[in-house]
Structures are given as structure tokens and as C-alpha cells.
Design an enzyme around this catalytic site. Structure first.
Site, short mmCIF file in Angstrom:
data_model
loop_
_atom_site.label_atom_id
_atom_site.label_comp_id
_atom_site.label_asym_id
_atom_site.label_seq_id
_atom_site.Cartn_x
_atom_site.Cartn_y
_atom_site.Cartn_z
N CYS A 53 0.84 -1.19 0.00
CA CYS A 53 0.00 0.00 0.00
C CYS A 53 0.89 1.25 0.00
O CYS A 53 1.99 1.24 0.55
CB CYS A 53 -0.90 0.01 1.24
SG CYS A 53 -2.05 1.41 1.28
N ASP A 55 0.42 3.74 1.69
CA ASP A 55 0.40 4.29 3.06
C ASP A 55 1.82 4.55 3.58
O ASP A 55 2.67 3.65 3.57
CB ASP A 55 -0.33 3.30 3.98
CG ASP A 55 -0.66 3.90 5.34
OD1 ASP A 55 0.26 4.34 6.04
OD2 ASP A 55 -1.86 3.95 5.68
N ARG A 57 3.03 4.72 6.35
CA ARG A 57 3.47 3.99 7.55
C ARG A 57 3.93 2.57 7.24
O ARG A 57 4.40 1.86 8.13
CB ARG A 57 2.33 3.95 8.57
CG ARG A 57 1.89 5.33 9.04
CD ARG A 57 0.54 5.28 9.71
NE ARG A 57 -0.53 4.91 8.79
CZ ARG A 57 -1.82 4.81 9.12
NH1 ARG A 57 -2.19 5.05 10.35
NH2 ARG A 57 -2.72 4.49 8.22
N HIS A 109 -2.34 -4.08 5.09
CA HIS A 109 -2.13 -3.65 6.48
C HIS A 109 -3.44 -3.30 7.15
O HIS A 109 -4.33 -2.73 6.52
CB HIS A 109 -1.16 -2.46 6.54
CG HIS A 109 -1.71 -1.21 5.93
ND1 HIS A 109 -2.24 -0.18 6.68
CD2 HIS A 109 -1.82 -0.82 4.65
CE1 HIS A 109 -2.65 0.79 5.87
NE2 HIS A 109 -2.42 0.43 4.64
N CYS A 112 -6.10 0.06 6.92
CA CYS A 112 -5.90 0.59 5.56
C CYS A 112 -7.07 1.50 5.16
O CYS A 112 -8.23 1.05 5.10
CB CYS A 112 -5.77 -0.57 4.57
SG CYS A 112 -5.42 -0.02 2.88
CO CO Z 1 -3.44 1.14 3.00
#
Ligand code: CO
Length: 222
Positions: A53, A55, A57, A109, A112
Site C-alpha cells: 500500500c 500508506d 506507515r 495492512h 488501511c
Molecule cells: Co493502506
């Protein structure tokens, strides 16, 4: 007497700080291993392809404790595998055929935002069409997912189902099946990363012994 003007202390712009941190990081790498950059500049030989992803993090090398040069990476919103996505396919083709990676990891994750958004009826404009790939998975597992009463656990389960489905989609590609037929590799892994404790769990492994059901299997001898 003129008052001394002290300029207000301005915070350093983020990008300037990043550039400075980069210099410090580069130096620390050389201090640790003088040949680090010389070696990496010659070639990359990662053994892992990571599909994750976007993302911020869930940074592939940071959370797996690996150095630059270890993982070939493709990231998009909610780690979606779309078998007509030229970007993903190009990354896969290069990683599997040229770099000859031994492992392909699809890492979802918990927490998400993409999966969470796909589970709602909210309008996200252009993103609706991307999230549709996740919605289709949700629709296929609608009763199973919705039987979970706790909203967080329900979303966590959808994240896992989604990662597993993306791995199954990878296995259906001729890129993966051809590599299995010719060199018995790569092994495919669906992982889920937990933002709350930083731990990765494996959900599914598919290797070259996998029997692909018709009509998805290819006979490369023909
Ligand atoms: Co995500």
C-alpha cells in the site's frame, strides 16, 4: 540605542531537513561499510518483489529491516493487483524475468484507509473506480465479513481477505505461471502488517506446485 533585531527563529523547511538527513544517512552508511554505495551502484540484485500500500506507515524496507537493494517495490492505494495495470505488470515482468526474484509479497495492512473507504457507500470521486476492485472482493465475501460484529475486526478481516485475493490474482498471471514452469520460482506470499504493533503475519503462500484450475492455467509447451 537601537534595539538589536533578532530574526524570528524559523523552523527549517521539511525538504531542507530531509536533504540534510540524507547527507547524514549517506555518511553513516559509508562509515559502516565503505563499499556500500560502490557495490549498489554497479547493479541491483533484489530477491524480493513487494506489492504494498502507498500508506506512508508501511515502508517495505524499514518494517522488514532490510537495506536498499534488497526489495523491488510497487506500491499503490490498498495494494491492489489489477491484471490489466500496465504499471504493475511492467514492475512484475522486470522483477520476475530479469531480476529473477525468488519471492513476491503482497502486503496489506490493518487500518488501511483504502479498504475502509471501499467498505462504505461514500463517494470519493475518481477513487471510486480504483476502490471498486476492493468492493468486488467485499461483495464476494459480504456475508462472511459482515457476520463480524466488531467494526474494527470486520475491517481487519476485509484487509486480510483482500490481500489473499490479490495474491490469487497474481498466481493467475502468465508472468508468474511461466516463471513457475521454467524455474520453479517465485514463491508468492500474502502478508498483513499490523500498524498497532508493527508485526507482519503471513496469510497465504502459493508456490510453483500450485495446481491452477481451468481456465486460468497456461500450457507453455503448446
Ligand atoms: Co493502506
Amino acid at each position: 540605542m537601537k534595539k538589536l533585531e533578532v530574526p524570528a527563529r524559523k523552523a527549517m523547511p521539511l525538504t531542507t531537513r530531509m536533504m540534510l538527513q540524507n547527507k547524514a544517512w549517506a555518511q553513516s552508511q559509508v562509515d559502516r561499510d565503505p563499499r556500500f554505495f560502490a557495490r549498489l551502484a554497479d547493479q541491483q540484485a533484489p530477491k524480493v518483489l513487494w506489492i504494498g500500500c502507498s500508506d506512508s506507515r508501511v515502508a517495505a524496507d524499514t518494517i522488514t529491516g532490510t537495506d536498499p537493494g534488497s526489495i523491488f517495490v510497487h506500491r499503490n492505494i490498498a495494494n491492489v493487483v489489477v491484471h490489466t495495470d500496465l504499471n504493475l505488470l511492467s514492475v512484475m515482468k522486470y522483477a520476475v524475468d530479469v531480476l529473477q526474484v525468488d519471492h513476491v509479497i503482497v502486503c496489506g495492512h490493518h487500518g488501511c484507509g483504502g479498504v475502509r473507504a471501499a467498505m462504505t457507500d461514500q463517494d470519493f470521486g475518481l477513487l471510486n473506480e480504483w476502490l471498486r476492485h476492493i468492493k468486488d472482493g467485499y461483495a464476494d465475501h459480504f456475508d462472511e465479513i459482515n457476520a463480524i460484529s466488531d467494526p474494527r475486526l470486520r475491517e481487519d478481516r476485509m484487509v486480510e481477505v483482500h490481500a489473499i485475493r490479490q495474491l490469487q490474482k497474481l498466481a493467475k498471471t502468465s508472468i508468474i505461471q511461466k516463471a513457475w514452469a521454467t524455474r520453479g520460482s517465485p514463491t508468492l506470499h500474502a502478508w498483513v502488517y499490523d500498524l498497532s504493533d508493527g508485526i507482519i503475519n503471513e496469510l497465504l503462500v502459493i508456490d510453483s506446485n500450485h495446481e491452477m484450475k481451468p481456465p486460468y492455467g497456461f500450457d507453455f509447451s503448446k
